[in-house]
Enzyme design. Structure first.
Site, short mmCIF file in Angstrom:
data_model
loop_
_atom_site.label_atom_id
_atom_site.label_comp_id
_atom_site.label_asym_id
_atom_site.label_seq_id
_atom_site.Cartn_x
_atom_site.Cartn_y
_atom_site.Cartn_z
N LYS A 39 0.84 -1.21 0.00
CA LYS A 39 0.00 0.00 0.00
C LYS A 39 0.87 1.26 0.00
CE LYS A 39 -0.29 -0.59 5.00
NZ LYS A 39 -1.10 -1.12 6.10
N TYR A 249 14.79 30.67 6.52
CA TYR A 249 13.60 31.35 7.05
C TYR A 249 13.74 31.59 8.55
CZ TYR A 249 11.08 30.61 2.69
OH TYR A 249 10.68 30.64 1.39
C1 LIG Z 1 -0.24 -1.96 6.81
C2 LIG Z 1 -0.75 -3.30 7.22
C3 LIG Z 1 0.12 -4.37 7.37
C4 LIG Z 1 1.63 -4.22 7.35
O1 LIG Z 1 2.06 -3.71 8.60
P1 LIG Z 1 3.58 -3.42 8.96
O2 LIG Z 1 3.53 -2.99 10.38
O3 LIG Z 1 4.04 -2.34 8.06
O4 LIG Z 1 4.33 -4.68 8.76
C5 LIG Z 1 -0.42 -5.61 7.60
N1 LIG Z 1 -1.76 -5.78 7.71
C6 LIG Z 1 -2.62 -4.76 7.60
C7 LIG Z 1 -4.08 -5.01 7.76
C8 LIG Z 1 -2.15 -3.48 7.37
O5 LIG Z 1 -3.01 -2.45 7.30
#
Ligand SMILES: *Cc1c(COP(=O)(O)O)cnc(C)c1O
Length: 346
Positions: A39, A249
């Site tokens: 994702k 800045y």
């Molecule tokens: C993002 C996510 C993961 C991965 O989690 P990490 O902590 O990055 O390993 C796994 N399962 C779900 C449902 C997630 O939303």
């Protein structure tokens, strides 16, 4: 139109480290196989670069959050290997799932009903065992709309797996109980940190994200997980300033002596947030402290340690994730996912 020249900032991706990290997490998952959370554009690193590497390493289960993220992953893997964590929120989402062949994660009775109304088919099901985010509650397991689902993977998500918390065993017990109530082919509970909790948490499929990309969610991953992302930027101007002059800045840095400084093409629009103020970039072993505030497109460096460095030279932003998190106060997740689109990812 002619192509734009290459940018003055780049994100070097160590493909071998990424593949190694997946294989390591797959091995740590015991009899379970590791999938991959891809994702948010592979946590900011670029799906077009990372997904093929994960696929070639052997990964067959990919997780995105949004329907809009499916296409960039489906360009490299079969769509039935892609699960959409947010699930279907409309008939349009269901139609898209059917058309493209990605698998929805059902998170509520309403989503289950929507999926049935729009033709149904294989899906995953998320059960909330305590994080109180997405997922049906265990009490809803018996609902007819849930019982009628064709569940490929029954999932839950751990809230506190990066710590040795009593919550982990509690969530695992709740997940184990719900498994007896809902027909499913496979089960999945562990994210990266959850893999570190042992084989009891792995079930059939693990879902690492952070650790694939070099994150260290629990101390036991240190020295095992390899750094994947290496941000670099070019010096686009150097200048000489006199004692008493200020930089940036709000003039928060005042030169204590005459100094040679360099401006690098990196800023908070690229995800290098103001939290980096006070840190340093590097050229080889030489430390180049950041002076003043981080701007949108620029960071100013003290070049005292590297008098030979001139315009066009590349410098490194140290990005060992645990160290960078310590330095900035940002989470390892934030340090990855905020990388901007101006980096040339290579
Ligand atoms: C993002 C996510 C993961 C991965 O989690 P990490 O902590 O990055 O390993 C796994 N399962 C779900 C449902 C997630 O939303």
């Amino acid at each position: 139109m002619s192509a734009a020249p290459p940018p003055t900032l780049r994100l070097r991706l160590d493909h071998e480290a990424l593949a190694d990290n997946w294989r390591t997490l797959d091995r740590m998952s015991g009899d379970a196989r590791a999938g991959a959370a891809v994702k948010a554009n592979c946590y900011g690193l670029g799906a077009e670069h990372c997904v093929p590497v994960l696929r070639d390493a052997g990964c067959r289960d990919f997780f995105v959050a949004h329907w809009g993220e499916v296409a960039s992953v489906a360009a490299h893997v079969p769509p039935e290997q892609i699960a959409v964590l947010h699930g279907p929120g409309s008939a349009q989402d269901c139609a898209y799932a059917k058309a493209i062949g990605a698998v929805p994660v059902i998170n509520s009775i309403r989503q289950a009903e929507l999926w049935h109304e729009n033709g149904g088919g294989p899906c995953h099901l998320m059960v909330d065992t305590g994080i109180n985010r997405l997922g049906i509650s265990p009490q809803e397991a018996g609902h007819p709309a849930i019982q009628r689902l064709d569940v490929a993977v029954l999932m839950s998500h751990l809230a506190d797996a990066d710590r040795d918390s009593v919550m982990n065993a509690r969530q695992r017990a709740s997940f184990a109980a719900v498994r007896d109530l809902i027909p499913h082919r496979e089960a999945s509970l562990a994210n990266s940190a959850g893999i570190g909790l042992g084989h009891d948490y792995a079930y059939d499929l693990t879902r690492p994200g952070l650790a694939l990309y070099g994150g260290v969610p629990r101390p036991q991953f240190a020295g095992i997980v390899r750094q994947v992302a290496y941000p670099q930027a070019a010096i686009i101007q150097t200048r000489q300033i006199a004692a008493g002059e200020t930089v940036g800045y709000n003039a928060t840095f005042t030169a204590p002596r005459a100094m040679r400084i360099g401006v690098v093409s990196l800023g908070y629009a690229d995800g290098i947030l103001r939290a980096w103020g006070g840190a340093a970039l590097r050229h080889g072993e030489r430390r180049l402290p950041i002076l003043g505030k981080v701007s949108m497109d620029m960071i100013v460096l003290d070049l005292s340690a590297a008098p030979d460095l001139g315009e066009g030279e590349w410098v490194d932003l140290p990005y060992d994730l645990p160290d960078a998190a310590q330095q900035t106060g940002l989470s390892q997740y934030e340090l990855l996912t905020t990388f901007g689109h101006r980096f040339l990812r290579e």
